[in-house]
Structures are given as structure tokens and as C-alpha cells.
Write a protein that holds these residues in place. Structure first.
Motif, PDB file in Angstrom:
ATOM      1  N   ASN A 175       0.815  -1.211   0.000  1.00 38.72           N
ATOM      2  CA  ASN A 175       0.000   0.000   0.000  1.00 38.72           C
ATOM      3  C   ASN A 175       0.854   1.269   0.000  1.00 38.72           C
ATOM      4  OD1 ASN A 175       0.865   0.516   2.649  1.00 38.72           O
ATOM      5  ND2 ASN A 175      -1.019  -0.255   3.588  1.00 38.72           N
ATOM      6  N   ALA A 176       0.197   2.407   0.107  1.00 33.62           N
ATOM      7  CA  ALA A 176       0.895   3.701   0.041  1.00 33.62           C
ATOM      8  C   ALA A 176       1.859   3.905   1.200  1.00 33.62           C
ATOM      9  CB  ALA A 176      -0.124   4.841   0.002  1.00 33.62           C
ATOM     10  N   ASN A 177       1.657   3.175   2.302  1.00 29.11           N
ATOM     11  CA  ASN A 177       2.550   3.268   3.458  1.00 29.11           C
ATOM     12  C   ASN A 177       3.615   2.191   3.458  1.00 29.11           C
ATOM     13  OD1 ASN A 177       1.220   5.494   4.522  1.00 29.11           O
ATOM     14  ND2 ASN A 177      -0.216   4.255   5.694  1.00 29.11           N
ATOM     15  N   ASP A 178       3.827   1.561   2.285  1.00 25.52           N
ATOM     16  CA  ASP A 178       4.829   0.494   2.144  1.00 25.52           C
ATOM     17  C   ASP A 178       4.568  -0.672   3.091  1.00 25.52           C
ATOM     18  OD1 ASP A 178       6.209   1.765   0.112  1.00 25.52           O
ATOM     19  OD2 ASP A 178       7.518   2.847   1.492  1.00 25.52           O
ATOM     20  N   GLU A 179       3.290  -1.000   3.263  1.00 24.28           N
ATOM     21  CA  GLU A 179       2.900  -2.159   4.072  1.00 24.28           C
ATOM     22  C   GLU A 179       2.015  -3.065   3.219  1.00 24.28           C
ATOM     23  OE1 GLU A 179       2.687  -4.987   6.363  1.00 24.28           O
ATOM     24  OE2 GLU A 179       3.839  -3.268   7.083  1.00 24.28           O
ATOM     25  N   TYR A 180       2.273  -4.376   3.318  1.00 26.02           N
ATOM     26  CA  TYR A 180       1.480  -5.318   2.532  1.00 26.02           C
ATOM     27  C   TYR A 180       0.112  -5.557   3.164  1.00 26.02           C
ATOM     28  CZ  TYR A 180       5.266  -6.491  -0.641  1.00 26.02           C
ATOM     29  OH  TYR A 180       6.240  -6.429  -1.606  1.00 26.02           O
ATOM     30  N   GLU A 181      -0.912  -5.528   2.312  1.00 26.18           N
ATOM     31  CA  GLU A 181      -2.276  -5.808   2.732  1.00 26.18           C
ATOM     32  C   GLU A 181      -2.790  -7.028   1.977  1.00 26.18           C
ATOM     33  OE1 GLU A 181      -5.058  -2.590   2.953  1.00 26.18           O
ATOM     34  OE2 GLU A 181      -3.474  -1.083   3.167  1.00 26.18           O
ATOM     35  N   THR A 182      -3.486  -7.912   2.664  1.00 24.69           N
ATOM     36  CA  THR A 182      -4.001  -9.146   2.070  1.00 24.69           C
ATOM     37  C   THR A 182      -5.208  -8.873   1.179  1.00 24.69           C
ATOM     38  OG1 THR A 182      -3.253 -10.404   4.002  1.00 24.69           O
ATOM     39  CG2 THR A 182      -4.874 -11.453   2.568  1.00 24.69           C
ATOM     40  N   LEU A 183      -5.142  -9.379  -0.061  1.00 31.35           N
ATOM     41  CA  LEU A 183      -6.264  -9.261  -0.992  1.00 31.35           C
ATOM     42  C   LEU A 183      -6.928 -10.606  -1.257  1.00 31.35           C
ATOM     43  CD1 LEU A 183      -4.807  -6.862  -3.716  1.00 31.35           C
ATOM     44  CD2 LEU A 183      -6.128  -6.273  -1.677  1.00 31.35           C
ATOM     45  N   PHE A 184      -6.169 -11.681  -1.082  1.00 33.01           N
ATOM     46  CA  PHE A 184      -6.680 -13.026  -1.368  1.00 33.01           C
ATOM     47  C   PHE A 184      -6.065 -14.005  -0.384  1.00 33.01           C
ATOM     48  CE2 PHE A 184      -6.033 -17.209  -3.222  1.00 33.01           C
ATOM     49  CZ  PHE A 184      -7.249 -17.515  -3.815  1.00 33.01           C
ATOM     50  N   TYR A 185      -6.908 -14.898   0.142  1.00 33.20           N
ATOM     51  CA  TYR A 185      -6.407 -15.990   0.977  1.00 33.20           C
ATOM     52  C   TYR A 185      -7.298 -17.193   0.778  1.00 33.20           C
ATOM     53  CZ  TYR A 185      -5.534 -19.067   4.888  1.00 33.20           C
ATOM     54  OH  TYR A 185      -5.270 -20.180   5.640  1.00 33.20           O
ATOM     55  N   GLN A 186      -6.674 -18.356   0.601  1.00 34.74           N
ATOM     56  CA  GLN A 186      -7.432 -19.593   0.462  1.00 34.74           C
ATOM     57  C   GLN A 186      -6.655 -20.735   1.114  1.00 34.74           C
ATOM     58  OE1 GLN A 186     -10.556 -20.186  -1.017  1.00 34.74           O
ATOM     59  NE2 GLN A 186     -10.273 -22.194  -0.071  1.00 34.74           N
ATOM     60  N   MET A 187      -7.348 -21.530   1.924  1.00 32.19           N
ATOM     61  CA  MET A 187      -6.756 -22.734   2.482  1.00 32.19           C
ATOM     62  C   MET A 187      -7.334 -23.937   1.768  1.00 32.19           C
ATOM     63  SD  MET A 187      -6.871 -24.380   6.288  1.00 32.19           S
ATOM     64  CE  MET A 187      -8.382 -25.257   5.870  1.00 32.19           C
ATOM     65  N   TYR A 188      -6.482 -24.916   1.447  1.00 29.59           N
ATOM     66  CA  TYR A 188      -6.897 -26.087   0.695  1.00 29.59           C
ATOM     67  C   TYR A 188      -6.751 -27.329   1.571  1.00 29.59           C
ATOM     68  CZ  TYR A 188      -6.221 -22.807  -3.112  1.00 29.59           C
ATOM     69  OH  TYR A 188      -6.282 -21.714  -3.923  1.00 29.59           O
ATOM     70  N   GLY A 189      -7.664 -28.264   1.421  1.00 30.83           N
ATOM     71  CA  GLY A 189      -7.597 -29.487   2.210  1.00 30.83           C
ATOM     72  C   GLY A 189      -8.663 -29.489   3.287  1.00 30.83           C
ATOM     73  N   GLY A 190      -8.835 -30.658   3.894  1.00 26.34           N
ATOM     74  CA  GLY A 190      -9.920 -30.833   4.838  1.00 26.34           C
ATOM     75  C   GLY A 190      -9.606 -30.421   6.254  1.00 26.34           C
ATOM     76  N   GLN A 191      -8.334 -30.139   6.563  1.00 30.51           N
ATOM     77  CA  GLN A 191      -7.985 -29.821   7.945  1.00 30.51           C
ATOM     78  C   GLN A 191      -8.535 -28.460   8.346  1.00 30.51           C
ATOM     79  OE1 GLN A 191      -3.800 -29.911   8.750  1.00 30.51           O
ATOM     80  NE2 GLN A 191      -4.014 -29.164  10.824  1.00 30.51           N
TER      81      GLN A 191
END
Length: 258
Positions: A175-191
């Protein structure tokens, strides 16, 4: 299995452009110079080239981190690396890559793709024939004419496989403050993970919290109020049933969430 992996990977990263040349060589030379200053550790980096499934450069820490021959990695490229991956995770790993690529091409504007970074995980058999957890962070360096990333700087963290981590895929933007922001997250598997229901914003707060940032510092980096940060922290504590921040951060690190 190998042929199917090569074909599937080629479909995901299909491009009409094979990237080579002086510009790439200059970047690799700078990384080679930097590599001489980096101390030995259980991490290494590579310059990945998806257009021909090669590694343009593999850092010196590859051999001590994973106990494999660096010449095999350089000469045989991604096919060598894939041959060491856990066979049962191949299809899930490929799906995670496809989801990340589809998300990028459909949702991220061309001018923003240079500010993206991607994380996923899998297991690889080291030189002692022991599977290790690999956390791979890849940042695009060059793109083809359609805006598809084809050259990336990949950083690999090698962890002991005391427990099998479900494959997870994350896309973040700077972002503009040089910090990463999450746009996508996915967990795979049954756990089922305790942190599975954490939102993107809560995930970003947790990551900054693990770096020792105060509520006020986190608020500044994410352009939100300190009150909102406190609310996010409280919500995560409730979701995970953690008693304190130390327990919370340890859980998130162990489950590969930050």
C-alpha cells in the motif's frame, strides 16, 4: 505424473514470450553480488522463469538449507524441484497457483501488479530423503505483453515437517505506506485451522503484531484507527480462544498464517 505436472503448470503460466536477455542478466548479477553478503541460514532465494520453467539464479544457501546439489537445481530447473515435492500435494499445489493467477489477472489492475507478492506452501524431500515444509514467497519482476508475471524473485523458508501444514495461498499488495495488505487468501484441504475464519484485515493486523508493532503503528501502516486495531485483536482472540498475544502469534506462525 511428471508430464501432467509440466502440462498443468504450462497452462497456468502460458505466455507467448520467453523472457531472456541483458536486462534480466543485469538483475541476476546484482542479486549474485548481494548473495555474497547474506549469512548462511535455512532460507534461500531463486529467480524463477515460468516462461521456460527454469531458475535464472539459485542462492548459495540452497545447499545447506535443503541439502541438495545446487547444480541439479540450476541445470534441470523446475522439473528437478517438482521431482522432490510430495506427490500427494501436487494437484492441490497446482490448484493454488491457478487460483492466484486467475485472481491476479481478473482483479488486479496492470499498473498494480508490480506491487503484488504471493505466498504458498508445500513439502519437499531434502537430500536426506526427509520431507520439509517449504514456505515460498514470490514477488513478480517482469511481465509478458498480457501483464502475466513470468519472472519472479522467490524466497524459500525451510521448516521442519513436525506437522503437515495444509496448503495455503495468499496474495498481498504493497500500500501507500509500504505495508502489505491481504487481498486473497485460500486454504486447501480438509484440515480445519483455528485461524481459518480470520478476515484479510485481521490477518494483516496479526502479521504486523508479530513484528512488534504497537496498535498505533499498525493503525498508521494500514490507514485505520487504533480503536479499529484493538477491535480486530479482540475479535481474533475470541475466534482462536487464545489467552494472550504471545499464544496468538505463536499459533499463527505455526499454522502458516503470518
Amino acid at each position: 505424473m511428471k508430464r501432467r505436472i509440466v502440462d498443468s503448470y504450462s497452462d497456468i503460466f502460458a505466455t507467448f514470450k520467453e523472457f531472456k536477455g541483458e536486462t534480466l542478466e543485469k538483475h541476476v548479477e546484482k542479486l549474485r553480488q548481494l548473495d555474497q553478503l547474506i549469512p548462511h541460514s535455512a532460507t534461500f532465494f531463486c529467480v524463477t522463469n515460468t516462461s521456460d520453467q527454469s531458475f535464472e539464479y539459485v542462492s548459495k544457501n540452497f545447499e545447506p538449507a535443503i541439502r541438495l546439489d545446487i547444480d541439479d537445481m540450476v541445470e534441470n530447473g523446475m522439473k528437478f524441484w517438482w521431482s522432490r515435492m510430495h506427490q500427494e500435494e501436487m494437484n492441490t499445489w497446482l490448484q493454488s497457483l491457478k487460483d492466484l493467477m486467475d485472481f491476479t489477472m481478473e482483479n488486479i489492475a496492470l499498473e498494480d501488479r508490480r506491487r503484488m507478492t504471493y505466498t504458498w506452501n508445500y513439502r519437499v524431500k531434502d537430500g536426506n530423503e526427509t520431507f520439509k515444509n517449504i514456505i515460498q514467497h514470490t514477488t513478480p519482476m517482469f511481465f509478458d505483453d498480457q501483464g502475466k508475471p513470468i519472472i519472479g524473485l522467490a524466497h524459500y523458508s525451510v521448516l521442519e515437517a513436525h506437522e503437515t501444514l495444509p496448503i495455503q495461498a495468499t496474495a498481498k499488495i504493497l500500500n501507500a505506506n509500504d505495508e502489505y495488505e491481504t487481498l486473497f487468501y485460500q486454504m486447501y484441504g480438509g484440515q480445519k485451522l483455528l485461524v481459518q475464519d480470520i478476515t484479510h484485515r485481521e490477518r494483516d493486523v496479526l502479521r504486523l503484531l508479530s513484528f512488534g508493532n504497537s496498535n498505533e503503528e499498525i493503525a498508521d501502516k494500514l490507514n485505520i484507527s487504533s480503536h479499529t486495531v484493538k477491535t480486530h485483536r479482540k475479535n481474533v482472540m475470541t475466534k482462536t480462544d487464545c489467552k494472550n498475544t504471545t499464544q496468538l502469534v505463536a499459533m499463527c506462525i505455526r499454522q502458516g498464517i503470518i
